[in-house]
Scaffold this motif. Structure first.
Motif, PDB file in Angstrom:
ATOM      1  N   ILE A   1       1.028  -1.222  -0.013  1.00 44.18           N
ATOM      2  CA  ILE A   1      -0.089  -0.105  -0.038  1.00 44.18           C
ATOM      3  C   ILE A   1       1.083   1.216   0.046  1.00 44.18           C
ATOM      4  N   ASP A   2       0.319   2.114  -0.785  1.00 47.83           N
ATOM      5  CA  ASP A   2       1.221   3.402  -0.787  1.00 47.83           C
ATOM      6  C   ASP A   2       0.543   4.524  -0.311  1.00 47.83           C
ATOM      7  N   LEU A   3       0.971   4.835   0.989  1.00 50.52           N
ATOM      8  CA  LEU A   3      -0.127   5.898   1.671  1.00 50.52           C
ATOM      9  C   LEU A   3       0.171   7.476   1.211  1.00 50.52           C
ATOM     10  N   SER A   4       0.887   7.535   0.285  1.00 44.21           N
ATOM     11  CA  SER A   4       1.334   8.951  -0.509  1.00 44.21           C
ATOM     12  C   SER A   4       0.080   9.091  -1.303  1.00 44.21           C
ATOM     13  N   ARG A   5      -0.607   8.054  -1.887  1.00 42.07           N
ATOM     14  CA  ARG A   5      -1.615   8.309  -2.724  1.00 42.07           C
ATOM     15  C   ARG A   5      -3.157   8.160  -2.102  1.00 42.07           C
ATOM     16  N   PRO A   6      -4.092   8.897  -2.594  1.00 44.07           N
ATOM     17  CA  PRO A   6      -5.560   8.590  -2.260  1.00 44.07           C
ATOM     18  C   PRO A   6      -5.979   7.241  -1.875  1.00 44.07           C
ATOM     19  N   ILE A   7      -6.638   6.996  -1.103  1.00 47.12           N
ATOM     20  CA  ILE A   7      -7.032   5.634  -0.522  1.00 47.12           C
ATOM     21  C   ILE A   7      -8.589   5.727  -0.944  1.00 47.12           C
ATOM     22  N   SER A   8      -9.099   4.568  -1.443  1.00 46.54           N
ATOM     23  CA  SER A   8     -10.549   4.498  -1.814  1.00 46.54           C
ATOM     24  C   SER A   8     -11.227   3.979  -0.387  1.00 46.54           C
ATOM     25  N   GLY A   9     -12.650   4.248  -0.681  1.00 47.41           N
ATOM     26  CA  GLY A   9     -13.592   4.007   0.517  1.00 47.41           C
ATOM     27  C   GLY A   9     -13.467   2.633   1.256  1.00 47.41           C
ATOM     28  N   GLU A  10     -13.175   1.540   0.040  1.00 47.52           N
ATOM     29  CA  GLU A  10     -13.141   0.190   0.666  1.00 47.52           C
ATOM     30  C   GLU A  10     -11.829  -0.004   1.564  1.00 47.52           C
ATOM     31  N   VAL A  11     -10.858   0.683   0.903  1.00 47.00           N
ATOM     32  CA  VAL A  11      -9.509   0.533   1.623  1.00 47.00           C
ATOM     33  C   VAL A  11      -9.685   1.288   3.178  1.00 47.00           C
ATOM     34  N   ARG A  12     -10.230   2.544   3.304  1.00 44.96           N
ATOM     35  CA  ARG A  12     -10.298   3.108   4.313  1.00 44.96           C
ATOM     36  C   ARG A  12     -11.292   2.339   5.183  1.00 44.96           C
ATOM     37  N   GLU A  13     -12.431   1.729   4.832  1.00 46.54           N
ATOM     38  CA  GLU A  13     -13.031   0.827   5.831  1.00 46.54           C
ATOM     39  C   GLU A  13     -12.312  -0.350   6.402  1.00 46.54           C
ATOM     40  N   GLU A  14     -11.450  -0.830   5.605  1.00 39.93           N
ATOM     41  CA  GLU A  14     -10.859  -2.186   5.892  1.00 39.93           C
ATOM     42  C   GLU A  14      -9.511  -1.643   7.058  1.00 39.93           C
ATOM     43  N   LEU A  15      -9.008  -0.587   6.439  1.00 41.23           N
ATOM     44  CA  LEU A  15      -8.157   0.109   7.380  1.00 41.23           C
ATOM     45  C   LEU A  15      -8.592   0.303   8.975  1.00 41.23           C
ATOM     46  N   LEU A  16      -9.811   0.680   8.964  1.00 40.39           N
ATOM     47  CA  LEU A  16     -10.222   1.031  10.168  1.00 40.39           C
ATOM     48  C   LEU A  16     -10.920  -0.118  10.809  1.00 40.39           C
ATOM     49  N   ARG A  17     -11.183  -1.094  10.113  1.00 38.11           N
ATOM     50  CA  ARG A  17     -11.696  -2.437  10.873  1.00 38.11           C
ATOM     51  C   ARG A  17     -10.474  -3.099  11.166  1.00 38.11           C
ATOM     52  N   ALA A  18      -9.260  -3.120  10.528  1.00 36.82           N
ATOM     53  CA  ALA A  18      -7.980  -3.862  11.178  1.00 36.82           C
ATOM     54  C   ALA A  18      -7.341  -2.886  12.411  1.00 36.82           C
ATOM     55  N   HIS A  19      -7.564  -1.732  12.159  1.00 34.88           N
ATOM     56  CA  HIS A  19      -6.804  -0.733  13.404  1.00 34.88           C
ATOM     57  C   HIS A  19      -7.787  -1.222  14.622  1.00 34.88           C
ATOM     58  N   GLY A  20      -9.140  -1.246  14.625  1.00 36.22           N
ATOM     59  CA  GLY A  20      -9.759  -1.693  15.774  1.00 36.22           C
ATOM     60  C   GLY A  20      -9.390  -3.137  16.150  1.00 36.22           C
ATOM     61  N   GLU A  21      -9.266  -3.829  15.292  1.00 33.88           N
ATOM     62  CA  GLU A  21      -9.121  -5.418  15.464  1.00 33.88           C
ATOM     63  C   GLU A  21      -7.719  -5.649  16.182  1.00 33.88           C
ATOM     64  N   PHE A  22      -6.587  -5.259  15.365  1.00 33.18           N
ATOM     65  CA  PHE A  22      -5.391  -5.452  15.969  1.00 33.18           C
ATOM     66  C   PHE A  22      -4.765  -4.066  16.810  1.00 33.18           C
ATOM     67  N   GLY A  23      -5.539  -3.178  16.780  1.00 33.47           N
ATOM     68  CA  GLY A  23      -4.947  -2.038  17.806  1.00 33.47           C
ATOM     69  C   GLY A  23      -3.694  -1.184  17.351  1.00 33.47           C
ATOM     70  N   VAL A  24      -2.815  -1.795  16.481  1.00 36.46           N
ATOM     71  CA  VAL A  24      -1.881  -0.889  15.719  1.00 36.46           C
ATOM     72  C   VAL A  24      -1.518  -1.530  14.351  1.00 36.46           C
ATOM     73  N   LEU A  25      -1.503  -0.651  13.529  1.00 38.56           N
ATOM     74  CA  LEU A  25      -1.277  -1.152  12.133  1.00 38.56           C
ATOM     75  C   LEU A  25       0.255  -0.409  11.862  1.00 38.56           C
ATOM     76  N   PHE A  26       1.101  -1.187  11.213  1.00 34.28           N
ATOM     77  CA  PHE A  26       2.510  -0.784  10.760  1.00 34.28           C
ATOM     78  C   PHE A  26       2.629  -0.833   9.225  1.00 34.28           C
ATOM     79  N   PHE A  27       3.452  -0.031   8.894  1.00 26.57           N
ATOM     80  CA  PHE A  27       3.542   0.165   7.429  1.00 26.57           C
ATOM     81  C   PHE A  27       5.037   0.595   7.462  1.00 26.57           C
ATOM     82  N   HIS A  28       5.829  -0.110   6.150  1.00 21.33           N
ATOM     83  CA  HIS A  28       7.108   0.414   6.050  1.00 21.33           C
ATOM     84  C   HIS A  28       7.233   1.041   4.572  1.00 21.33           C
ATOM     85  N   ASP A  29       8.471   1.311   4.598  1.00 23.02           N
ATOM     86  CA  ASP A  29       9.006   1.992   3.323  1.00 23.02           C
ATOM     87  C   ASP A  29       7.957   3.061   2.569  1.00 23.02           C
TER      88      ASP A  29
END
Ligand code: SIN
Length: 290
Positions: free
Chosen positions: A28-56
């Motif tokens: 995933i490239d966070l410098s680019r706009p994200i779609s509604g589906e990606v936003r929704e899944e990021l928020l779901r994973a954020h709540g489920e796992f508590g912290v999301l890590f991204f590299h590079d």
């Protein structure tokens, strides 16, 4: 054996990072706009796992703001020095000649607010060669491991949180070398927030129960004195950071941690004297907790 990428996320690649807390999101490239589906899944994973890590990731401050605004509303921290050109981004910095760092005690951000922050997005601009990792602890795990009796008692209790102790005038009296803090923290007169939250909250996305007191901002239980509260709070603080409930994130330049303040604590390790660490943090507005 490497953890398996989770098949119930369709639009992002999510791989658990540790048994109880954290997941890495790849491709995933966070410098680019994200779609509604990606936003929704990021928020779901954020709540489920508590912290999301991204590299590079390569983000300009404006792109960091754009990502934050794609997720929610920015809540400007009152006490951290802001990035000179971008007042909505807080600087989390330790210079080679400084001894203290920011966030070295376990905490969750902004619990002193009536509507505490949903989460924070920390982006690594410069990291030490060794050290400067961040620990995260799952407050779902901390809750789930309490006895039924303790859950029942805590379930009817609320706790008082304040910004005064950590960011007000008294904070600087407690720091051995206040000059070392330099201009990294300030605005002491704005440290007037007090709030009361349930000790056990229900996470608004996952519906799971989480322990919601923390060693940095919680002062006491509502209706109890500080002296009465201290032994039980100390018990909960020790209980909540059992190694099994935690993970340790090793930063690289370009890494991002996006944590959920409602179900995790974090602690920035201060083991890199003589080296530089520079991070940019954006905090997102949350809602009242129940
Ligand atoms: C913070 O507490 O926001 C800082 C965490 C870190 O620097 O790793």
């Amino acid at each position: 054996m490497k953890a398996e990428t989770r098949s119930d996320y369709q639009f992002i690649n999510v791989t658990p990072y540790a048994a109880m807390v954290g997941a890495e999101v790849t491709d995933i490239d966070l410098s680019r706009p994200i779609s509604g589906e990606v936003r929704e899944e990021l928020l779901r994973a954020h709540g489920e796992f508590g912290v999301l890590f991204f590299h590079d990731q390569t983000l300009s401050p404006d792109q960091h703001i754009d990502f934050a605004e794609a997720i929610g509303h920015i809540n400007v921290n009152r006490f951290f020095k802001a990035v000179d050109t971008h007042p909505r981004i807080a600087e989390v910095r330790k210079d080679p000649d400084q001894k203290t760092n920011i966030g070295s005690r376990w905490h969750t951000d902004h619990s002193y607010d009536q509507e505490p922050a949903l989460g924070s997005i920390l982006y690594a601009h410069e990291v030490p060669q060794q050290g400067g990792d961040t620990l995260f602890a799952s407050m779902y795990a901390a809750h789930d491991a309490l006895s039924d009796g303790m859950k029942k008692m805590l379930g009817s209790m609320r706790a008082v949180h304040t910004s005064r102790r950590n960011f007000g005038k008294q904070a600087y009296g407690n720091i051995k070398d206040a000059t070392d803090v330099g201009s990294r923290l300030g605005n002491v007169d704005a440290a007037t927030q007090d709030s009361v939250h349930p000790v056990l909250i229900t996470h608004p996305v996952t519906g799971r129960k989480a322990l919601y007191v923390n060693d940095t901002f919680t002062v006491k239980f509502e209706g109890w004195t500080e002296e009465e509260s201290k032994p039980l709070l100390d018990y909960l603080y020790a209980h909540a950071v059992q190694p099994e409930f935690t993970c340790r994130f090793k930063w690289r330049k370009g890494s991002i941690a996006f944590w959920d303040n409602r179900c995790t604590w974090h602690k920035a390790l201060n083991d890199y004297d003589g080296q530089m660490r520079l991070m940019h943090r954006i905090t997102l507005e949350g809602t009242a907790l129940s």
